[in-house]
Design a protein around this motif. Structure first.
Motif: not given
Length: 273
Positions: A122-127, A179-189
């Motif tokens: 929902x965040x990725x879709x709107x913000x 999930x990146x096609x939906x605007x969700x960006x997973x990263x690790x550090x």
């Protein structure tokens, strides 16, 4: 922003700095007293009281309960920080039947992320982009992870910890593909070696603890995490970072096929479909 393991160490340092910058936070922690202290520390710098939830990640029922509650109470989640970590003895499995370090460090975060997935979308879709950031470690290099049975008992807590850090990276790889096609960006550090309660129990601390300068404060260790949570340069799906720069990992922790096998077995282990 939702931060797990927020009641001490890197999680608390991250919460304080993000609150100082005006971000709205949700804090998750296992120990009620330390969680109250974290709430007070955030309130002191922001003049706002953050939401806080106690949950023991060694109990998947508690993870499910807090994740379901968060999903019901929040319309959006802009950033999910999977920072909760443990270095547990391997004498007894959890109540769910898994190695306690692997459950706390990987399976619980895997479950929580899925429970909040609709809020991230929902965040990725709107913000704009939503972010899922996982605290990893160079310990992935010595992990003995069986991707078909991630929760199996390990021979030592050090091997269990390394296996869980491999799982963190493999989760990031597989999540980015999905999930990146939906605007969700997973990263690790990798935060480096940290002078904290957790760090003092680590094998690396035992080996080089006589040279304290090699260890960073939690605030310094949190710098890359905060950067990933805020800056556009951190929007690299599947990226692995340290010191605000790309960081290398072993092929076992980045192999897409291993990532897919771990994903399927983690779905089964956590009861997800």
């Amino acid at each position: 922003m939702v931060i797990t393991g927020a009641s001490s160490g890197i999680g608390l340092a991250t919460a304080v700095e993000l609150a100082r910058g005006g971000d709205e936070l949700v804090l998750l922690g296992r120990d009620a007293e330390r969680l109250r202290h974290a709430v007070e520390a955030v309130r002191e710098v922001s003049k706002r009281t953050p939401a806080a939830y106690r949950a023991d990640f060694a109990l998947l029922d508690e993870v499910y309960e807090v994740g379901t509650r968060l999903a019901a109470e929040r319309e959006r989640v802009h950033v999910l920080i999977n920072n909760a970590g443990q270095l547990a003895a391997v004498r007894r499995p959890t109540a769910d039947g898994f190695d306690p370090t692997m459950q706390t460090n990987h399976l619980a975060g895997f479950l929580l992320t899925h429970l909040l997935l609709d809020r991230l979308r929902e965040t990725a879709d709107t913000d704009g982009p939503a972010r899922v950031i996982t605290t990893g470690s160079a310990a992935e290099s010595w992990g003995t992870l069986d991707v078909r049975r991630p929760g199996r008992r390990q021979l030592s807590r050090w091997l269990a910890y390394g296996a869980s850090k491999q799982a963190n990276l493999l989760f990031t790889v597989a999540a980015a593909r999905r999930w990146s096609p939906y605007g969700i960006v997973p990263t690790c550090f990798f935060p480096g070696l940290i002078r904290s309660r957790f760090g003092r129990r680590s094998a690396l601390f035992s080996l080089v603890g006589v040279v304290p300068v090699l260890f960073r404060t939690p605030a310094r260790g949190a710098e890359t995490l905060i950067w990933l949570a805020r800056e556009a340069e951190g929007l690299v799906p599947g990226g692995y970072f340290a010191w605000k720069r790309p960081f290398g990992a072993t092929s076992r922790s980045t192999d897409p096929e291993r990532a897919e096998r771990l994903w399927e077995s983690s779905l089964a282990a956590t009861g997800l479909t």
